[in-house]
Enzyme design. Structure first.
Site, PDB file in Angstrom:
ATOM      1  CB  CYS A 288     -51.861 130.495   6.431  1.00 54.73           C
ATOM      2  SG  CYS A 288     -50.783 129.938   5.284  1.00 54.73           S
TER       3      CYS A 288
ATOM      4  CB  CYS B 182     -49.569 128.364   7.033  1.00 52.22           C
ATOM      5  SG  CYS B 182     -48.591 129.918   6.161  1.00 52.22           S
TER       6      CYS B 182
END
Length: 102
Positions: A27, A30
């Site tokens: 991600c 993230c």
């Protein structure tokens, strides 16, 4: 931030005030917010912070209806008390505002 490795461990942790970040290694959003996490944690000493890899603990993500990542879910006494989920990249200021509003 403590990494959660089992559903049982997570269920024990959320009895105390907890901010859970659902994440995944692939991600990009993230990874974008990761450098700010120590500052966010320091600004909110009343909460413990935990990280859950959605891909490793998919059952937990499904149980708490977490589809998008990163997602921040707040718990107290084992119950969800708030959730910060959006399709946009999250900033340190937005995450702090979410926690401050709990």
């Amino acid at each position: 931030m403590k990494n959660i490795t089992s559903v049982e461990n997570f269920k024990e942790m959320i009895n105390a005030p907890t901010i859970a970040m659902f994440t995944a290694g692939w991600c990009p959003d993230c990874h974008f917010i990761k450098p700010a996490l120590p500052e966010i944690e320091a600004a909110h000493p009343d909460y413990q912070f935990v990280s859950i890899d959605r891909d490793e603990l998919m059952d937990l993500a499904v149980e708490y209806d977490v589809m998008g990542i990163p997602s921040f879910v707040a718990f107290k006494e084992g119950q969800e008390i708030g959730r910060f989920v959006s399709k946009d990249r999250k900033t340190k200021e937005e995450i702090n505002a979410f926690i401050d509003a709990l």
